[in-house]
Design a protein around this motif. Structure first.
Motif, short mmCIF file in Angstrom:
data_model
loop_
_atom_site.label_atom_id
_atom_site.label_comp_id
_atom_site.label_asym_id
_atom_site.label_seq_id
_atom_site.Cartn_x
_atom_site.Cartn_y
_atom_site.Cartn_z
N ASN A 53 -6.25 -3.53 -4.52
CA ASN A 53 -6.92 -4.54 -3.71
C ASN A 53 -5.94 -5.08 -2.67
OD1 ASN A 53 -5.32 -6.52 -5.09
ND2 ASN A 53 -6.80 -6.46 -6.77
N ARG A 54 -6.28 -6.14 -2.01
CA ARG A 54 -5.48 -6.59 -0.88
C ARG A 54 -4.11 -7.14 -1.29
NH1 ARG A 54 -8.72 -11.38 1.82
NH2 ARG A 54 -6.78 -11.49 3.01
N ASP A 55 -3.96 -7.59 -2.54
CA ASP A 55 -2.67 -8.17 -2.92
C ASP A 55 -2.13 -7.60 -4.24
OD1 ASP A 55 -4.47 -9.25 -4.66
OD2 ASP A 55 -4.08 -11.34 -4.14
N ASN A 90 3.79 -14.23 -1.60
CA ASN A 90 4.80 -14.87 -0.75
C ASN A 90 5.84 -13.89 -0.23
OD1 ASN A 90 3.57 -17.42 -1.27
ND2 ASN A 90 4.72 -17.54 -3.21
N GLY A 91 5.39 -12.72 0.20
CA GLY A 91 6.30 -11.75 0.78
C GLY A 91 7.16 -11.00 -0.21
N ARG A 92 6.84 -11.10 -1.49
CA ARG A 92 7.61 -10.38 -2.51
C ARG A 92 6.66 -9.55 -3.39
NH1 ARG A 92 12.64 -14.24 -4.51
NH2 ARG A 92 13.69 -14.27 -2.48
N ILE A 93 7.03 -8.31 -3.56
CA ILE A 93 6.24 -7.37 -4.36
C ILE A 93 6.94 -7.23 -5.72
CG2 ILE A 93 5.41 -5.00 -4.55
CD1 ILE A 93 5.51 -4.92 -1.44
N LYS A 94 6.23 -7.58 -6.79
CA LYS A 94 6.83 -7.51 -8.12
C LYS A 94 5.83 -6.94 -9.12
CE LYS A 94 10.04 -11.38 -7.51
NZ LYS A 94 10.59 -12.63 -8.10
N PHE A 112 0.82 -1.20 0.00
CA PHE A 112 0.00 0.00 0.00
C PHE A 112 0.87 1.27 0.00
CE2 PHE A 112 -3.93 -2.14 2.13
CZ PHE A 112 -4.06 -2.94 1.01
N GLY A 113 2.00 1.22 0.71
CA GLY A 113 2.90 2.36 0.70
C GLY A 113 3.48 2.61 -0.68
N LEU A 114 3.84 1.52 -1.39
CA LEU A 114 4.35 1.66 -2.75
C LEU A 114 3.29 2.25 -3.67
CD1 LEU A 114 6.64 1.10 -4.81
CD2 LEU A 114 5.63 -1.17 -5.15
N TYR A 115 2.04 1.83 -3.48
CA TYR A 115 0.93 2.37 -4.27
C TYR A 115 0.85 3.89 -4.13
CZ TYR A 115 -3.99 3.22 -5.56
OH TYR A 115 -5.15 3.69 -6.12
N ASP A 116 1.00 4.39 -2.92
CA ASP A 116 0.95 5.84 -2.69
C ASP A 116 2.17 6.53 -3.28
OD1 ASP A 116 -1.47 5.61 -1.33
OD2 ASP A 116 -0.49 5.37 0.62
N SER A 166 1.17 6.04 -18.94
CA SER A 166 1.90 5.01 -18.20
C SER A 166 0.93 3.98 -17.65
CB SER A 166 2.72 5.63 -17.05
OG SER A 166 1.87 6.11 -16.03
N HIS A 167 1.40 2.73 -17.61
CA HIS A 167 0.58 1.63 -17.10
C HIS A 167 1.42 0.85 -16.10
CE1 HIS A 167 -2.64 -1.47 -17.42
NE2 HIS A 167 -1.65 -2.25 -17.01
N THR A 168 0.92 0.71 -14.88
CA THR A 168 1.64 0.03 -13.80
C THR A 168 0.80 -1.13 -13.28
OG1 THR A 168 2.71 2.09 -13.13
CG2 THR A 168 2.72 0.29 -11.54
N GLU A 169 1.41 -2.31 -13.15
CA GLU A 169 0.77 -3.47 -12.54
C GLU A 169 1.72 -4.05 -11.51
OE1 GLU A 169 -0.63 -6.40 -15.25
OE2 GLU A 169 -1.75 -4.98 -16.50
N VAL A 170 1.25 -4.23 -10.27
CA VAL A 170 2.08 -4.75 -9.19
C VAL A 170 1.26 -5.75 -8.38
CG1 VAL A 170 3.37 -4.17 -7.09
CG2 VAL A 170 3.43 -2.62 -9.05
N THR A 171 1.88 -6.87 -7.97
CA THR A 171 1.21 -7.87 -7.13
C THR A 171 2.12 -8.28 -5.99
OG1 THR A 171 2.01 -9.61 -8.62
CG2 THR A 171 -0.22 -8.80 -9.00
#
Length: 597
Positions: A316-318, A339-343, A295-299, A331-336
């Motif tokens: 959303n939650r993940d 298992n403890g890794r944000i990619k 969530f911090g990265l999203y902001d 620009s288009h950003t997708e992040v998920t």
């Protein structure tokens, strides 16, 4: 005009054939007369038909980068120059037409089934002697009318209808859906992508066949399917899509390596930067973290200059998706989170190239894969330099300019200098709350702002009711460094004169030093009552002493506020506060006003 153009080109060709030694040029030296370039295959095909109706030797070639050329030829160099001269002089081709070399072209798309690039011979004299080419002008002047050429016959079918049906029956559902996607892209299909070849799909196939000059059976042959997909994929030519496996980021993804290359790591990002004219960028995102970090990265991502503020976004939650768009870029950003890794990744592409960007985006979305790899350590890239305007090598979004302002009531209405809010796409108070201009007084240089959402300022102005005394102590509050400091600063001086240098009324001269960012801030007397608003630093071409500053008179501010429907509050008479009390009053009412693109 069409018939005349045919006569012109036919006469040119006829005259060339009459020259001594006229035959075929050496295959390694053909040239062309390029007459037009179009930014899409559909536009090129539409335009080329008009030229083919009135000119001979019309060809179409892909140029790469999503562009398509229309060219006449092939010719020898001398003949091409002559054709160019005659047709351009007669207005049969655009005046900016020019001689182009075969190396400029890629795959041929017109006429259908022709591949002159791999078997190119140009009409040219082979004789060593140079003939007198003035015969061409005589031929043009005396040649008889040439009737319109008959239409080119449709290509012979490569399969019978029964064979085409059998080949179609072997297609998987995904392959049938992809055919519908290609037909939809070509503009012939507008129904659901379901893989079912009903009447709508058959009709779109028949329309496409008819447009290409094939028998409109409604069943595509193997060759026709290949041609449709060739057209569909032509928009990606020149991007050189390749699968890149980044073991450091733990990401595998299709990357348009024809327009960008890997540049550097700056955790949590891997940067790909442009290599040519297309200002395209790719950011791979990889870090360890939990939902709070996600969530911090999203902001944080939404503060970057590569992600414009306009555009849909979803969290959303993940995971999250952010689309940002303005007049310059999309620009288009997708992040998920897994298992403890944000990619994830961000693709930045120039605005106005939507067809190619959308196709590329779809290919990249399908190809994205998490792989075992080392998530980028936090220290990676730390030695590359630090800047308050950068985050991991990416520029933080900044306003066009920022100035000072101050609140005038408990509802958050504020005043600032009119110069601060001219031609702004968006205005913010303290970089958070959006505001709108509800009134301006251009002569006095005042703008009145209203927040678009409810706010409760810590303090607001109380206006002096008495005329201030000359040489009395005054203080101004503002953001001299346009927001680089988190809080406003106070500046002290004296009231030097109750008019301008030329005797202007409604303005006061202060003996006080200020910077550009201070403009729009409140000027207070020793009791904390507002007696004016600091004007922008301007000497109209004169070099004034550094302590000469001007302020709009407080009573003019009161008048403009009343006209805007805002009721100013009068200051209470009483003892002057201590210096720290005056500082608190000034800081509580002062606000940073930012103008954004």
């Amino acid at each position: 005009m069409f018939a005349r153009s045919i006569r012109i080109l036919a006469a040119v060709v006829l005259a060339l054939t009459l020259l001594p030694g006229f035959a075929r040029a050496q295959a390694d030296d053909p040239v062309w007369v390029q007459i037009e370039a179009q930014p899409s295959l559909a536009q090129a095909e539409s335009s080329i038909r008009g030229y083919a109706d009135r000119l001979q030797d019309v060809n179409g070639f892909a140029l790469g980068g999503g562009w398509y050329a229309i060219a006449l030829g092939p010719y020898s160099r001398d003949d091409a120059n002559r054709v160019l001269q005659v047709l351009r002089r007669e207005g049969a081709i655009p005046r900016d037409s020019y001689v182009a070399f075969t190396s400029s072209f890629r795959q041929q798309f017109w006429p259908r089934g022709t591949d002159l690039l791999n078997d190119t011979v140009a009409t040219s004299p082979l004789d060593e002697a140079q003939p007198d080419t003035s015969a061409i002008d005589d031929a043009v002047a005396t040649s008889p009318d040439v009737a319109d050429a008959p239409p080119e016959p449709a290509p012979e079918p490569d399969e019978t209808l029964s064979q085409a049906r059998r080949g179609e029956s072997l297609l998987t559902r995904d392959e049938r859906m992809q055919l519908q996607v290609a037909l939809k892209w070509a503009g012939f299909y507008n129904a659901a992508i379901d893989g079912a070849f009903g009447r709508g799909t058959r009709g779109s196939m028949a329309e496409w066949q008819d447009r290409q000059g094939y028998d409109p059976t409604g069943v595509l042959t193997t060759r026709q399917r290949a041609e449709l997909f060739r057209q569909y994929n032509a928009v990606l030519e020149g991007l050189d899509l390749r699968t890149v496996s980044d073991d450091t980021a733990g990401i595998r993804l299709l990357v348009p390596t024809g327009v960008m290359k890997f540049d550097r790591y700056e955790a949590p990002f891997a940067h790909f930067t442009p290599t040519g004219d297309i200002d395209a960028r790719l950011i791979l995102i990889s870090q360890e973290g939990d939902q709070q970090a996600l969530f911090g990265l999203y902001d944080i991502m939404q503060t970057l200059a590569i992600i414009p503020e306009d555009g849909p976004r979803e969290r959303n939650r993940d995971g999250f998706t952010i689309v940002g768009e303005n007049a310059r870029l999309v620009s288009h950003t997708e992040v998920t989170l897994r298992n403890g890794r944000i990619k994830g990744w961000t693709l930045v592409w120039p605005s106005g190239d939507e067809e190619r960007r959308t196709r590329l985006l779809g290919e990249m979305q399908k190809s994205f894969e998490r792989i075992d790899g080392i998530v980028m350590p936090a220290a990676m890239g730390a030695d590359s330099g630090q800047s308050i305007d950068l985050l991991a090598g990416l520029e933080i979004r900044k306003p066009i300019l920022s100035r000072s302002g101050f609140y005038v009531d408990a509802r958050g209405h504020a005043v600032t200098t009119a110069e601060a809010v001219q031609q702004c796409g968006r205005i913010t108070l303290d970089s958070k709350t959006e505001a709108e201009v509800i009134a301006t007084d251009e002569a006095a240089g005042i703008a009145v702002l209203r927040p678009t959402s409810s706010i409760a300022p810590f303090g607001y102005a109380r206006f002096a009711t008495a005329t201030p005394r000359l040489q009395s102590e005054v203080a101004s509050a503002g953001y001299p460094y346009e927001g680089r400091l988190a809080a406003p600063t106070l500046n002290f001086g004296k009231l030097a004169e109750l008019q301008g240098l030329a005797g202007e009324t409604g303005v006061a001269r202060l003996s006080l030093q200020s910077l550009a960012g201070d403009a729009g801030g409140p000027v207070m007397d020793a009791s904390g009552a507002v007696i004016g608003m600091l004007k922008p630093v301007s000497a109209e071409g004169r070099q004034l002493p550094p302590d000469v500053t001007f302020a709009v008179d407080g009573q003019i501010l009161v008048r403009v506020l009343g006209q805007a429907g805002v009721t100013p509050v009068a200051a209470d008479t009483g003892p002057s506060p201590a210096p720290e009390g005056l500082t608190r009053i000034g800081m509580a009412m002062t606000v940073l006003v930012s103008c954004w693109e």
